[in-house]
Design a protein around this motif. Sequence first.
Motif: not given
Length: 233
Positions: A163-170, A211-218
Motif C-alpha cells: 500500500x502507498x503512504x499517505x501525507x501525514x497530517x492531523x 474499499x480503497x482502490x490502489x494500483x497493483x502490479x498486475x
Amino acid sequence: MLMMSRAIAWVFLLLSPCVYAQSSPLERPASDFTSKGVGLTETLLKFAQEKHLPVAIEYLDRASIDQPIYVSLQNKTVRQVLDSILRKGHGYSWRLRNGILEITNRRASKHADGQLNRVIPVFDISEGETVKLASAMLWWNLQIALDPNLKEKGFAGDIMGASSSVKPTTLHNRTVREILSYIVLNSRAEGWIVAGPAECLGFTPYCGLWFFIEAEALGSSYQSILRKVHENL
C-alpha cells in the motif's frame, strides 16, 4: 492611450471565462472512449483511471455491477462522457468537490450516508502510514464515534498487503467522507468505493462501508476491489 488600455481590459474580461472554463478538468477533451461487456460501475472506474480522475463511488447495486452497458464516444469532454455513462443507470448524479469526483444516487442508503457524514473530532495520520492502515484506523475511529464504549477495548489486527503512504497530517472535525477524500488525494490511491449495495452498507460485520482502490502490479487496480464488492451483493 487610456482608450487602448480600456479596450485591452475589456478583451481580457471577455476572454477570461473561456480561459477558466478550459482549465477545468471537466472541460478537457476526453478523446475516444469505448467500453463494452462490463457494468456501469466498472465503466466509470475504467474512465476515471484512463483520465487520472480521483473518484468516490458512493452507490452501487447488483445491476451496476452485473448488467453490461455499451459506451462508444468520440470528441467529447470529460463532463459529457460522465453524463453519457450515468444516463445508462437510474438515479445517478456526479459532482466534482474538493478535487475528487463523487458519484451518488438518489436511492443511496440514508444509514450509510449518516456514517459517511459522521464527524471525527481528531484524526491523525503519522509519518509513513499507509492507505491500508489509515483506512483501518478511520474505520476504528468511526466505530468509536458510533459506540464510545469500544474505546476501552483498543484496536488490534494485522494490516496485510502492499500500500502507498499517505501525507501525514492531523485533521480536526472532519467527516468520514472528507477524510476518505484526503487519503485519496494525498497518496497514490485512485479512489474509494462503497463496499456493497445500499441494503447492507454500513452494517457490520456484513459488508462494511468502503474499499480503497490502489494500483497493483498486475491487472487493473479496480478489478480486484470489484471482486470483493461482488461478495457483498
